[in-house]
Design an enzyme around this catalytic site. Structure first.
Site, PDB file in Angstrom:
ATOM      1  CG  ASN A   1      -1.913   1.176   1.163  1.00  0.00           C
ATOM      2  OD1 ASN A   1      -2.334   1.618   0.100  1.00  0.00           O
ATOM      3  ND2 ASN A   1      -2.249   1.724   2.316  1.00  0.00           N
TER       4      ASN A   1
ATOM      5  CG  ASP B   1      -8.453   4.377   7.019  1.00  0.00           C
ATOM      6  OD1 ASP B   1      -7.664   4.996   6.290  1.00  0.00           O
ATOM      7  OD2 ASP B   1      -8.684   3.163   6.904  1.00  0.00           O
TER       8      ASP B   1
ATOM      9  CG  HIS C   1     -12.687   4.862  -6.507  1.00  0.00           C
ATOM     10  ND1 HIS C   1     -12.446   5.604  -7.649  1.00  0.00           N
ATOM     11  CD2 HIS C   1     -11.655   5.134  -5.663  1.00  0.00           C
ATOM     12  CE1 HIS C   1     -11.336   6.291  -7.492  1.00  0.00           C
ATOM     13  NE2 HIS C   1     -10.824   6.022  -6.294  1.00  0.00           N
TER      14      HIS C   1
ATOM     15  CD  GLU D   1      -4.465   7.327 -11.757  1.00  0.00           C
ATOM     16  OE1 GLU D   1      -3.952   8.312 -12.318  1.00  0.00           O
ATOM     17  OE2 GLU D   1      -4.199   6.157 -12.068  1.00  0.00           O
TER      18      GLU D   1
ATOM     19  CG  HIS E   1      -3.458  12.010  -4.108  1.00  0.00           C
ATOM     20  ND1 HIS E   1      -4.205  11.158  -4.906  1.00  0.00           N
ATOM     21  CD2 HIS E   1      -3.654  11.596  -2.841  1.00  0.00           C
ATOM     22  CE1 HIS E   1      -4.802  10.265  -4.141  1.00  0.00           C
ATOM     23  NE2 HIS E   1      -4.481  10.503  -2.889  1.00  0.00           N
TER      24      HIS E   1
END
Length: 769
Positions: free
Chosen positions: A116, A499, A651, A675, A705
């Protein structure tokens, strides 16, 4: 006695680097303030390892953002758009590459192998001018040497290996299709020679090259590049001990042969946790006189090492490579685990006894090294054995009803009965959405005030009624904002969530949670993965209350927001006592119950995020089909029970999806948002190459981001590029990812421009242009 750590977390035990970075980016502190925090963290890490007795301590594993970006800076491989004119690369250029700035976008970011952690992908063209532009590796080695001098300890400076650096790069925009990144090796090696010479001059006696791409399925040409590279570096490396480190998987037989026959190499490091088959290769032959850095302590998970089992493995290796040539190590950098169990004051003692964070893993490594040298700490080993036995026998781990329900899933396909085209027709009749419907991915900014409310509620400083009132008001603001912006399908903004994985784990059985178990995801962004220690089930509904409340505030469709089973798995510290697929099926059944309760609660659009589907893909192709089979099956289980008129979204973000596009299609979601913008619209190439996609799809139109606000014209241009390869009736318009990390001063204008661009294209389509 020889012990080694591949790398260590940078953020600090309480995220000290995160807060220093964000303060610097916000202009609240100086570069010198940031450097002071960083120096303090580095010193504490080196001292911690030295005090524990680690012999081979790494330096240059600290980074202000990302170790691959550090290598890009070292090589001076700055894309032209950042306006760098030479000299030592400073924070302005470095952070612009990482995050973008007001005028130019950031470099692409993608997952570091199957973790991750995200790295910044180098952009390299045939004309790139490599130059030694960052002396960080040498500076940090000198800093460590000065700090550790009184302790009589030295460090091993760590560099991303030159071949792996190029294999992980991407061709710059406009590069010819015939351009080979490996053709740049001579230029790259020239800079590496300068760096190595500087390290030697500074007094380094060891150097570590991380070449993790050796665990991938590499073609003969790439394998030959390793041989050519280290042959070319041999004379420069003369006089140094050289370690080549691999991690995350088995090294294939041909790569093992290539690696262990390289000239001038002193030592080889292997992941013997995820790469257990490598043991057979070592037993089949290991080069005489070379050092083996045996990665037997897991750098990817937080379970205490089974010291007796590891010692048995090490003893057998000692018989192959020799006592003096065996070094006990971690399987990979400890970057991927939490920092220090000492800071966990709320974990119950039983579960805590089963765990080891980075600080504890250092102790484990050294305990194994001491045991090998005849200085076994019997009390430490006895305590470890008791914890291992406790975990195996604890009734908290097993729920027979859950195990039976999950086992029953394996023989069936679990697919919605009606095909996606017919479902989309039924959904459109119900939802009545315009062409090119707009939406966001789920989260809205998590403000300081919002975090305060959640923190005070958790600490019992405010009542549940006060908490609900505050969250309800925040949801109302987000709903009203989206209506003002004229977004078509709304979200409630997720103000109640800490989260996207932890929030669900807190409401599921079989999970435990930390207070300071933070792990770096990218830059200053940290996550606090839950710990899955036992069988998973859902005691009661988790999101229905908030989603139904949000839907009551608007006549527009409101998405119910869930995290999918594969993402919950891949973004947690997962139990290692049963196959990951079994744990995923258990989670899928829990999410299935939630999906059906949302539908009953009046939610007609439900998003089940599988952001980490690609992340869990095994690195070796021979193992990928099995993973994709059960991962995709688990997603389909979650929504098998809904009506045709209920629209299921999913997603995915920041991974290379093109090679698994057929599995994504097989997930059978009604709409997928994915993305696209930060990776230079790489995703669209799949559709240009003829892949037919009949479900709804929203390739992201801007990168969330980065603080940069994309202009309307740029977004409109992106939409037009999408329309060139996708049918108008299936295309959605949305950002790349959730908006949690952004400020409203960035979100409002970016979404305003997104909606304006969409309306511009709608008008063009309506007028036939």
């Amino acid at each position: 006695m020889a012990s080694h750590i591949v790398g260590y977390p940078r953020m600090g035990p309480k995220r000290e680097l995160k807060f220093a970075l964000e303060s610097f980016w916000d202009g609240k502190s100086s570069a010198e303030d940031l450097k002071k925090v960083a120096a303090g963290l580095r010193a504490s890490i080196w001292k911690q390892m030295a005090d524990a007795g680690i012999k081979y301590i790494p330096s240059n594993t600290f980074s202000y953002y990302d170790q691959v970006l550090d290598a890009t800076a070292m090589l001076g491989a700055v894309p032209p758009r950042y306006g760098w004119t030479g000299g030592e690369i400073g924070f302005d250029t470095y952070f612009s590459m990482a995050r973008g700035n007001a005028s130019v976008p950031a470099m692409e970011m993608t997952k570091w192998f199957d973790t991750n952690y995200h790295f910044i992908v180098p952009e390299l063209g045939p004309d790139v001018n490599f130059t030694y532009a960052s002396h960080k590796a040498v500076d940090e080695y000198k800093e460590a040497k000065a700090f550790l001098f009184q302790l009589g300890v030295d460090t091993i400076p760590v560099l991303i290996g030159p071949v792996s650096y190029l294999v992980l790069s991407k061709p710059a925009k406009g590069a010819d299709k015939s351009f080979s990144l490996l053709s740049l090796l001579p230029k790259v090696i020239a800079v590496y020679k300068e760096v190595v010479a500087d390290l030697k001059a500074a007094g380094a006696t060891w150097i570590q090259f991380d070449e993790p791409t050796l665990v991938l399925d590499l073609d003969p040409h790439t394998l030959q590049a390793f041989t050519a590279t280290y042959s070319e570096l041999e004379s420069t490396l003369s006089g140094l001990n050289v370690l080549i480190e691999t991690y995350f998987a088995d090294v294939p037989a041909e790569a093992y042969k290539t690696l262990t026959t390289l000239n001038g190499i002193t030592a080889f490091g292997f992941d013997l946790v995820r790469g257990a088959k490598t043991l057979d290769l070592i037993k089949g032959g290991f080069p005489s006189g070379k050092h083996l850095f045996a990665g037997v302590v897991d750098g990817r998970n937080i379970w205490a090492n089974d010291l007796a089992a590891s010692l048995s493995t090490l003893t057998s290796l000692e018989g192959i490579v020799g006592k003096d040539n065996l070094v006990v190590s971690t399987s990979c950098s400890l970057l991927h685990t939490a920092v220090d169990l000492v800071n966990e004051t709320k974990l119950d003692n039983e579960i805590k006894s089963w765990l080891a964070f980075a600080a504890q893993k250092i102790v484990e490594v050294n305990a194994l090294a001491k045991a090998l040298s005849g200085q076994k700490d019997e009390a430490f080993f006895s305590s470890n054995a008791a914890a291992q036995a406790s975990r195996k026998s604890s009734p908290r781990v097993t729920n027979e009803a859950v195990q039976k329900a999950a086992a029953a899933l394996k023989g069936s396909d679990h697919r919605r009965a009606t095909n996606v085209g017919a479902r989309l027709d039924a959904q459109q009749k119900k939802l009545n959405l315009p062409v090119l419907p707009t939406t966001t991915i789920g989260s809205f900014p998590q403000t300081v005030e919002l975090r305060r409310v959640r923190r005070e509620y958790k600490a019992n400083k405010i009542t549940e009624e006060e908490y609900v009132t505050s969250i309800k008001e925040e949801i109302r603001k987000v709903v009203e904002l989206q209506e003002q912006l004229d977004i078509d399908v709304l979200v409630h903004g997720e103000p109640e969530r800490n989260d996207m994985v932890e929030y669900f784990g807190e409401q599921l059985s079989g999970f435990a949670f930390t207070v300071n178990g933070w792990v770096q995801s990218y830059g200053s962004r940290c996550v606090k993965p839950p710990i899955i220690y036992g069988d998973v089930s859902r005691p009661k509904p988790m999101t229905v209350f908030w989603s139904s409340m949000a839907q009551s505030m608007t006549k527009r469709p409101m998405k119910g927001m869930l995290t999918g089973p594969v993402t919950i798995l891949n973004w947690s510290f997962v139990r290692n006592d049963q196959p990951r697929s079994e744990t995923t099926y258990q989670i899928a059944l829990a999410i299935k119950d939630e999906v059906e309760d949302l539908e009953k609660g009046g939610i007609g659009v439900i998003q089940i995020d599988e952001a980490a589907l690609r992340e869990g893909l095994p690195l070796r192709k021979s193992e990928q089909a099995h993973y994709l089979d059960w991962a995709v099956h688990a997603f389909r289980i979650t929504n098998i029970g809904v009506q045709d008129t209920t629209q299921i979204h999913t997603h995915m973000c920041y991974s290379n999806f093109n090679d698994i596009i057929h599995s994504i299609i097989d997930m059978d979601a009604d709409v997928i948002t994915i993305e696209n913008s930060r990776s230079d619209e790489k995703l669209l190439s799949v559709f240009r190459e003829g892949v037919k996609y009949g479900a709804g799809i929203g390739p992201g139109v801007y990168d969330i981001h980065s603080p940069r606000i994309p202009p309307t014209e740029e977004i409109a241009d992106r939409i037009n590029k999408m329309l060139a390869v996708l049918e108008t009736n299936i295309l959605w318009v949305n950002p790349d990812c959730g908006l949690k990390t952004r400020k409203y001063t960035e979100v409002n204008p970016a979404l305003t421009n997104m909606v304006a661009a969409t309306k511009l294209i709608r008008n063009q389509l309506a007028s036939g242009k």
